[in-house]
Design a protein around this motif. Structure first.
Motif, mmCIF file in Angstrom:
data_model
loop_
_atom_site.group_PDB
_atom_site.id
_atom_site.type_symbol
_atom_site.label_atom_id
_atom_site.label_comp_id
_atom_site.label_asym_id
_atom_site.label_seq_id
_atom_site.Cartn_x
_atom_site.Cartn_y
_atom_site.Cartn_z
ATOM 1 N N LEU A 60 -22.427 -21.159 -12.302
ATOM 2 C CA LEU A 60 -22.331 -22.410 -12.665
ATOM 3 C C LEU A 60 -23.240 -22.355 -14.037
ATOM 4 O O LEU A 60 -23.846 -23.218 -13.835
ATOM 5 C CB LEU A 60 -21.752 -22.659 -11.895
ATOM 6 C CG LEU A 60 -21.151 -24.529 -12.403
ATOM 7 C CD1 LEU A 60 -19.711 -24.583 -12.790
ATOM 8 C CD2 LEU A 60 -21.399 -25.885 -11.186
ATOM 9 N N GLU A 61 -22.595 -22.873 -15.060
ATOM 10 C CA GLU A 61 -22.782 -23.525 -16.086
ATOM 11 C C GLU A 61 -23.006 -25.183 -16.457
ATOM 12 O O GLU A 61 -23.607 -25.327 -17.271
ATOM 13 C CB GLU A 61 -22.995 -22.763 -17.174
ATOM 14 C CG GLU A 61 -23.393 -20.376 -17.568
ATOM 15 C CD GLU A 61 -23.317 -19.959 -18.096
ATOM 16 O OE1 GLU A 61 -22.241 -20.561 -19.372
ATOM 17 O OE2 GLU A 61 -24.388 -19.204 -18.476
ATOM 18 N N GLY A 62 -21.642 -25.374 -16.244
ATOM 19 C CA GLY A 62 -21.816 -26.945 -16.942
ATOM 20 C C GLY A 62 -20.750 -27.626 -16.080
ATOM 21 O O GLY A 62 -18.956 -26.493 -15.798
ATOM 22 N N ILE A 63 -19.589 -28.334 -16.196
ATOM 23 C CA ILE A 63 -18.998 -28.990 -15.476
ATOM 24 C C ILE A 63 -18.227 -29.992 -17.169
ATOM 25 O O ILE A 63 -18.773 -31.312 -17.255
ATOM 26 C CB ILE A 63 -18.696 -29.941 -14.230
ATOM 27 C CG1 ILE A 63 -19.298 -28.756 -13.550
ATOM 28 C CG2 ILE A 63 -17.876 -30.621 -13.919
ATOM 29 C CD1 ILE A 63 -19.540 -29.737 -12.635
ATOM 30 N N SER A 64 -17.526 -30.054 -17.648
ATOM 31 C CA SER A 64 -16.580 -31.112 -18.046
ATOM 32 C C SER A 64 -15.415 -31.978 -17.284
ATOM 33 O O SER A 64 -14.523 -31.446 -16.524
ATOM 34 C CB SER A 64 -16.109 -30.199 -19.823
ATOM 35 O OG SER A 64 -14.697 -29.654 -19.028
ATOM 36 N N THR B 144 -13.206 -29.267 -15.428
ATOM 37 C CA THR B 144 -13.268 -28.059 -15.823
ATOM 38 C C THR B 144 -14.696 -27.333 -15.087
ATOM 39 O O THR B 144 -15.488 -27.899 -15.749
ATOM 40 C CB THR B 144 -12.749 -27.549 -16.816
ATOM 41 O OG1 THR B 144 -11.948 -28.193 -17.432
ATOM 42 C CG2 THR B 144 -13.026 -26.277 -17.173
ATOM 43 N N PHE B 145 -14.782 -26.052 -14.760
ATOM 44 C CA PHE B 145 -16.193 -25.848 -13.978
ATOM 45 C C PHE B 145 -15.752 -24.830 -14.830
ATOM 46 O O PHE B 145 -15.491 -23.552 -15.047
ATOM 47 C CB PHE B 145 -15.920 -25.391 -12.222
ATOM 48 C CG PHE B 145 -15.984 -26.530 -11.630
ATOM 49 C CD1 PHE B 145 -16.647 -27.720 -11.986
ATOM 50 C CD2 PHE B 145 -15.520 -25.678 -10.328
ATOM 51 C CE1 PHE B 145 -16.468 -28.197 -11.160
ATOM 52 C CE2 PHE B 145 -15.741 -27.031 -9.050
ATOM 53 C CZ PHE B 145 -16.369 -28.378 -9.358
ATOM 54 N N HIS B 146 -17.652 -24.487 -15.485
ATOM 55 C CA HIS B 146 -17.514 -23.524 -16.592
ATOM 56 C C HIS B 146 -18.649 -22.481 -16.047
ATOM 57 O O HIS B 146 -19.647 -22.968 -16.306
ATOM 58 C CB HIS B 146 -18.399 -23.877 -18.792
ATOM 59 C CG HIS B 146 -16.935 -25.282 -18.557
ATOM 60 N ND1 HIS B 146 -15.895 -25.051 -19.332
ATOM 61 C CD2 HIS B 146 -16.704 -26.542 -18.219
ATOM 62 C CE1 HIS B 146 -15.504 -26.113 -19.321
ATOM 63 N NE2 HIS B 146 -15.986 -27.214 -18.666
#
Length: 402
Positions: free
Chosen positions: A245-249, A331-333
């Motif tokens: 997981l690299e980021g969350i928006s 959103t999970f990126h």
């Protein structure tokens, strides 16, 4: 093709021969499937949601069509096990319990078998048969005999497929009553896992997790697994499936969370796993606090944090269906460009008649993050174990039947 020269007798003869050929093909296919699991590319199973619990139950049959099973689909477990007679807790059960002593196709697995050795906790009985014991966090252990039996699954062409010699657990000791849990269908990468036995690939498509009326949830095992959509690397650690997981928006705006927040340490702590055996998701403190703050800024309601053991959950006063209309998606990126989008009905759930809570909780620092099956609603999720890839595609599962 129509030919005006052909008589009614000719057409009847052609139809008869075509039907005979069709039966021969099906018969030959069934014979191959009975001795070779290469037919597993057709294996699928209906998944059933229950209004009272946040997991999906896999439907299949053991031995014959009179033994219908509903077992929890669990990517974090290594063994398919079901309740078996003798069973101290089965006396008052309303379902028919499988009795291995009445089956000519049931066989105990030797404790010297590679399957027995693959289990973390196993032992030998007096006849050198393999005994197993499984422990689940927060639940009572289950134990029994490791064995093989014929299992019956649905197929993609609405037929049935018998798969012989499936390794499974015949549980004789468990505090879980069969009416509540008939068994667990383990899908991790262990040698005894059904996913590994049937081809190292599987996929599931799920709709709303607590909607028993939705008929299109399904699990596909083997080469027929649907590996479509964007992919991300899949790492296996201690029998669990991990993703990067690299980021969350939120609503398209990235939250201020450093990438290393989600990394697993050299000692194996942290990281993010994807799981089908539990509804809720968990994030480490930094990520959780950033997400909770962003959510609170968008919802003008009284809120509080509800402690759950050593976890923390954000809750609001009100009715979830009325208060969050138009709420933007979270959103999970992931590494490689794959994304998992959570709409409002995946992000929140009604906790009491007058309050609702976020389905993402705060986990301990040393605990891994978890993407639960509640976050995977309205998605097809494909696992390529050998290729070490996870595929994500947002969709209505009804489209798979078209």
């Amino acid at each position: 093709m129509y030919n005006s020269v052909h008589t009614d007798f000719d057409r009847a003869k052609f139809a008869f021969e075509d039907s005979i050929s069709r039966v021969a093909i099906i018969e030959e296919k069934m014979k191959r499937c009975e001795v070779n699991v290469s037919c597993s590319d057709n294996i699928q199973a209906n998944l059933h949601a229950k209004a009272w619990v946040g997991v999906f139950f896999v439907e299949f049959y053991i031995k014959d069509m009179s033994h219908r099973m509903l077992a929890v689909m669990d990517t974090g477990s290594n063994l398919l096990w079901v309740h078996c007679i003798p069973c101290p807790n089965c006396a008052q059960a309303s379902i028919r319990i499988y009795n291995p002593s009445t089956s000519s196709t049931y066989t105990n697995v030797s404790c010297r078998s590679e399957y027995c050795e693959a289990l973390r906790q196993s032992s030998c009985d007096q006849r050198e048969n393999c005994k197993y014991e499984l422990h689940y966090e927060g639940a009572a252990p289950t134990e029994g005999m490791l064995a093989t039996e014929s299992f019956i699954f649905d197929t993609s062409d609405d037929g049935l497929l018998t798969v012989p010699n499936v390794v499974f657990g015949c549980s004789h000791e468990s505090n879980e009553k069969p009416d509540a849990v008939m068994g667990v269908l383990g899908l991790n990468n262990n040698k005894v896992s059904l996913a590994t036995q049937l081809g190292n690939k599987f996929s599931y498509c799920v709709g709303r997790i607590k909607d028993p009326s939705y008929e299109y949830n399904q699990l596909i095992l083997g080469e027929g697994a649907i590996l479509e959509g964007d992919s991300t690397p899949l790492e296996i650690y201690n029998g669990y499936y991990y993703v990067t997981l690299e980021g969350i928006s939120l609503g398209g705006a990235m939250l201020d969370i450093p990438k290393n927040t989600f990394q697993r340490t050299d000692s194996g702590k942290g990281g993010v796993m994807i799981d089908s055996g539990g509804e809720f998701s968990f994030l480490v403190q930094r990520a959780y606090e950033e997400l909770a703050a962003a959510v609170m800024n968008m919802i003008d309601l009284r809120f509080w944090f509800k402690p759950e053991l050593h976890f923390s959950q954000l809750c609001f006063e009100g009715n979830v269906t009325k208060e969050i209309k138009g709420f933007p998606s979270v959103t999970f990126h992931f590494s490689g460009g794959a994304e998992l989008g959570l709409e409002a009905e995946s992000l929140f759930s009604q906790s009491t008649p007058t309050s609702f809570c976020m389905t993402i909780l705060q986990a301990d620092y040393e605990q891994p993050g978890v993407i639960g099956v509640g976050a995977q609603q309205y998605h097809n999720v494909g696992y390529d174990i050998s290729g070490k890839k996870l595929y994500l595609r947002r969709m209505d599962c009804e489209l798979l039947d078209e």
